[in-house]
Design an enzyme around this catalytic site. Structure first.
Site, PDB file in Angstrom:
ATOM      1  CD  GLU A 219      -8.835  -8.917  -3.787  1.00  0.00           C
ATOM      2  OE1 GLU A 219      -9.925  -8.559  -3.332  1.00  0.00           O
ATOM      3  OE2 GLU A 219      -7.445  -9.504  -3.774  1.00  0.00           O
TER       4      GLU A 219
ATOM      5  CE  LYS B 192      -4.096  -2.198   2.465  1.00  0.00           C
ATOM      6  NZ  LYS B 192      -5.025  -2.100   3.593  1.00  0.00           N
TER       7      LYS B 192
ATOM      8  CG  ASN C 237      -3.517  -2.171   7.090  1.00  0.00           C
ATOM      9  OD1 ASN C 237      -3.641  -1.880   5.699  1.00  0.00           O
ATOM     10  ND2 ASN C 237      -4.849  -2.730   6.573  1.00  0.00           N
TER      11      ASN C 237
HETATM   12  P1  ATP Z   1      -6.720  -5.825   3.634  1.00  0.00           P
HETATM   13  O1  ATP Z   1      -8.284  -5.618   2.209  1.00  0.00           O
HETATM   14  O2  ATP Z   1      -6.479  -4.263   2.886  1.00  0.00           O
HETATM   15  O3  ATP Z   1      -6.044  -6.975   2.930  1.00  0.00           O
HETATM   16  P2  ATP Z   1      -8.411  -6.354   5.291  1.00  0.00           P
HETATM   17  O4  ATP Z   1      -8.944  -7.503   4.648  1.00  0.00           O
HETATM   18  O5  ATP Z   1      -7.708  -6.890   6.917  1.00  0.00           O
HETATM   19  O6  ATP Z   1      -7.441  -5.599   4.870  1.00  0.00           O
HETATM   20  P3  ATP Z   1     -10.986  -5.089   5.494  1.00  0.00           P
HETATM   21  O7  ATP Z   1     -11.802  -4.865   6.893  1.00  0.00           O
HETATM   22  O8  ATP Z   1     -10.826  -5.736   3.674  1.00  0.00           O
HETATM   23  O9  ATP Z   1     -10.153  -5.335   6.229  1.00  0.00           O
HETATM   24  O10 ATP Z   1     -10.364  -3.850   5.216  1.00  0.00           O
HETATM   25  C1  ATP Z   1      -9.567  -3.062   4.141  1.00  0.00           C
HETATM   26  C2  ATP Z   1      -8.874  -1.883   4.506  1.00  0.00           C
HETATM   27  O11 ATP Z   1      -9.638  -0.646   4.839  1.00  0.00           O
HETATM   28  C3  ATP Z   1      -8.086  -2.222   5.656  1.00  0.00           C
HETATM   29  O12 ATP Z   1      -6.966  -2.664   4.918  1.00  0.00           O
HETATM   30  C4  ATP Z   1      -8.050  -0.819   6.120  1.00  0.00           C
HETATM   31  O13 ATP Z   1      -6.890  -0.059   5.055  1.00  0.00           O
HETATM   32  C5  ATP Z   1      -8.513  -0.139   6.331  1.00  0.00           C
HETATM   33  N1  ATP Z   1     -10.202  -0.096   7.526  1.00  0.00           N
HETATM   34  C6  ATP Z   1     -10.487  -1.789   7.322  1.00  0.00           C
HETATM   35  N2  ATP Z   1     -11.181  -1.100   8.735  1.00  0.00           N
HETATM   36  C7  ATP Z   1     -10.483   0.438   9.289  1.00  0.00           C
HETATM   37  C8  ATP Z   1     -11.160   0.911  10.445  1.00  0.00           C
HETATM   38  N3  ATP Z   1     -11.899   0.460  11.639  1.00  0.00           N
HETATM   39  N4  ATP Z   1     -10.681   2.365   9.953  1.00  0.00           N
HETATM   40  C9  ATP Z   1     -10.087   2.721   9.692  1.00  0.00           C
HETATM   41  N5  ATP Z   1      -9.558   2.180   7.922  1.00  0.00           N
HETATM   42  C10 ATP Z   1      -9.691   0.626   8.721  1.00  0.00           C
END
Ligand code: ATP
Ligand code: MG
Length: 140
Positions: A126, A9, A112
């Site tokens: 994807e 990212k 993250n």
């Molecule tokens: P990713 O899809 O990026 O691998 P993930 O599957 O762990 O991450 P998701 O729930 O899909 O988490 O959320 C997508 C992305 O949105 C997260 O990686 C983070 O960057 C952001 N995100 C998710 N929840 C929050 C939150 N509560 N506050 C801020 N950003 C969030």
């Protein structure tokens, strides 16, 4: 062999941590079969994370993901999807297990460092979001 999609990212690329994170990914047994530097915009980032469009963090997430370059990486390994999710750790680095990439490198729940596909089906969708089949190396 299974495939998954990783995205390094903007916080990762911008802080010049891409090499270190890729090193961790390769050391964990993943083979890179496609790799591309990309700059998402509001539309492409919005589409990629469309599943979250009703969530309160969506606008900020789209701005974050389109704020700098990303590196899309197609990865191959037995059990790649689940193993990669394990390697990166929980979404929030504060909750990520010791030894995971997010625990070591991430600075917040939004920033993250890395994305990982959450299912084999989504991994296929994807990977094709970023790569055509010609861009993916067939491995032995
Ligand atoms: P990713 O899809 O990026 O691998 P993930 O599957 O762990 O991450 P998701 O729930 O899909 O988490 O959320 C997508 C992305 O949105 C997260 O990686 C983070 O960057 C952001 N995100 C998710 N929840 C929050 C939150 N509560 N506050 C801020 N950003 C969030
Ligand atoms: Mg996700």
């Amino acid at each position: 062999m299974e495939r998954t999609l990783a995205i390094l990212k903007p916080d990762c690329v911008g802080a010049k941590k891409s090499g270190k994170v890729l090193d961790r990914i390769e050391a964990a047994g993943f083979r890179v079969v496609g790799l591309r530097m990309v700059r998402l915009n509001a539309q492409t980032a919005g589409t990629f994370y469309e599943v979250h469009k009703e969530r309160p963090f969506y606008q900020d997430l789209v701005e974050f993901m389109s704020g700098d370059r990303c590196i899309a990486v197609a990865l191959e390994k037995d059990n790649a999807v689940a193993d990669f999710r394990k390697l990166i750790g929980a979404t929030d680095p504060a909750e990520a297990a010791d030894g995971t990439i997010r625990k070591e490198f991430a600075t917040s729940k939004q920033n993250n460092i890395v994305h990982g596909s959450d299912s084999v089906e989504n991994a296929k969708i994807e990977i094709s979001f970023f790569f055509s089949s010609r861009d993916l190396v067939e491995t032995a």
